[in-house]
Design a protein around this motif. Structure first.
Motif, PDB file in Angstrom:
ATOM      1  N   THR A 104       0.813  -1.215   0.000  1.00  0.00           N
ATOM      2  CA  THR A 104       0.000   0.000   0.000  1.00  0.00           C
ATOM      3  C   THR A 104       0.844   1.261   0.000  1.00  0.00           C
ATOM      4  O   THR A 104       0.337   2.328  -0.291  1.00  0.00           O
ATOM      5  N   GLU A 161       3.127  -0.652   6.377  1.00  0.00           N
ATOM      6  CA  GLU A 161       2.242   0.380   6.906  1.00  0.00           C
ATOM      7  C   GLU A 161       1.287  -0.195   7.952  1.00  0.00           C
ATOM      8  O   GLU A 161       1.005  -1.387   7.968  1.00  0.00           O
ATOM      9  N   SER A 162       0.786   0.680   8.779  1.00  0.00           N
ATOM     10  CA  SER A 162      -0.170   0.291   9.822  1.00  0.00           C
ATOM     11  C   SER A 162      -1.529   0.003   9.188  1.00  0.00           C
ATOM     12  O   SER A 162      -1.795   0.437   8.058  1.00  0.00           O
ATOM     13  N   PRO A 163      -2.409  -0.693   9.924  1.00  0.00           N
ATOM     14  CA  PRO A 163      -3.754  -0.931   9.392  1.00  0.00           C
ATOM     15  C   PRO A 163      -4.475   0.375   9.041  1.00  0.00           C
ATOM     16  O   PRO A 163      -5.179   0.435   8.035  1.00  0.00           O
ATOM     17  N   GLU A 164      -4.269   1.403   9.839  1.00  0.00           N
ATOM     18  CA  GLU A 164      -4.938   2.685   9.596  1.00  0.00           C
ATOM     19  C   GLU A 164      -4.449   3.325   8.298  1.00  0.00           C
ATOM     20  O   GLU A 164      -5.223   3.969   7.593  1.00  0.00           O
ATOM     21  N   GLU A 165      -3.172   3.152   7.985  1.00  0.00           N
ATOM     22  CA  GLU A 165      -2.625   3.699   6.745  1.00  0.00           C
ATOM     23  C   GLU A 165      -3.022   2.837   5.542  1.00  0.00           C
ATOM     24  O   GLU A 165      -3.313   3.359   4.468  1.00  0.00           O
ATOM     25  N   ARG A 222      -5.600   0.526   5.206  1.00  0.00           N
ATOM     26  CA  ARG A 222      -7.029   0.274   4.965  1.00  0.00           C
ATOM     27  C   ARG A 222      -7.620   1.148   3.855  1.00  0.00           C
ATOM     28  O   ARG A 222      -8.285   0.621   2.947  1.00  0.00           O
ATOM     29  N   PRO A 223      -7.413   2.471   3.853  1.00  0.00           N
ATOM     30  CA  PRO A 223      -8.016   3.279   2.781  1.00  0.00           C
ATOM     31  C   PRO A 223      -7.542   2.879   1.377  1.00  0.00           C
ATOM     32  O   PRO A 223      -8.336   2.877   0.438  1.00  0.00           O
ATOM     33  N   GLU A 251      -9.198  -0.564   0.489  1.00  0.00           N
ATOM     34  CA  GLU A 251     -10.620  -0.398   0.180  1.00  0.00           C
ATOM     35  C   GLU A 251     -10.826   0.338  -1.134  1.00  0.00           C
ATOM     36  O   GLU A 251     -11.677  -0.045  -1.937  1.00  0.00           O
ATOM     37  N   ASN A 281       1.675  -3.923   9.003  1.00  0.00           N
ATOM     38  CA  ASN A 281       2.720  -3.798  10.026  1.00  0.00           C
ATOM     39  C   ASN A 281       3.769  -4.890   9.875  1.00  0.00           C
ATOM     40  O   ASN A 281       4.382  -5.321  10.834  1.00  0.00           O
TER      41      ASN A 281
END
Length: 102
Positions: free
Chosen positions: A1, A31-35, A37-38, A41, A52
């Motif tokens: 990502t 990257e972290s899940p927060e980074e 995910r967008p 998706e 991570n």
């Protein structure tokens, strides 16, 4: 990502998963899940994302070549490795995966 060429090929790779639903596909991102995910998706990415995950980056080094795609058979043997991406490389990888999935 976190890799432009990787993001660009995501829709095509998701088509592979749709074609070969019994094959396990994973992707790795540091990257972290927060980074992540967008991006996942937005691109409709349907593989299993390992977030991570610094092990692959540590193995490849910070100046690693991305995307790097590795095909492993059912017995755990590496059957193909492609560094970078092109239509020809993706076609070769998909043909290898199709053969292994038979």
């Amino acid at each position: 990502t976190g890799c432009g060429p990787c993001r660009k090929e995501m829709p095509e790779l998701s088509e592979w998963k749709n074609e070969l639903p019994d094959v396990m596909f994973f992707s790795s991102t540091y990257e972290s899940p927060e980074e992540a995910r967008p991006v996942i998706e937005k691109r409709g990415f349907n593989w299993i994302p390992l977030v991570n995950n610094t092990q692959f980056r540590d193995l490849m080094g910070t100046q690693g070549y991305y995307p790097t795609t590795i095909v492993v058979d059912r017995e755990g043997t590496v059957r193909a490795v492609e560094i970078g991406t092109s239509a020809e490389k993706r076609r070769s990888l998909l043909n290898t995966i199709r053969e292994l999935a038979k």
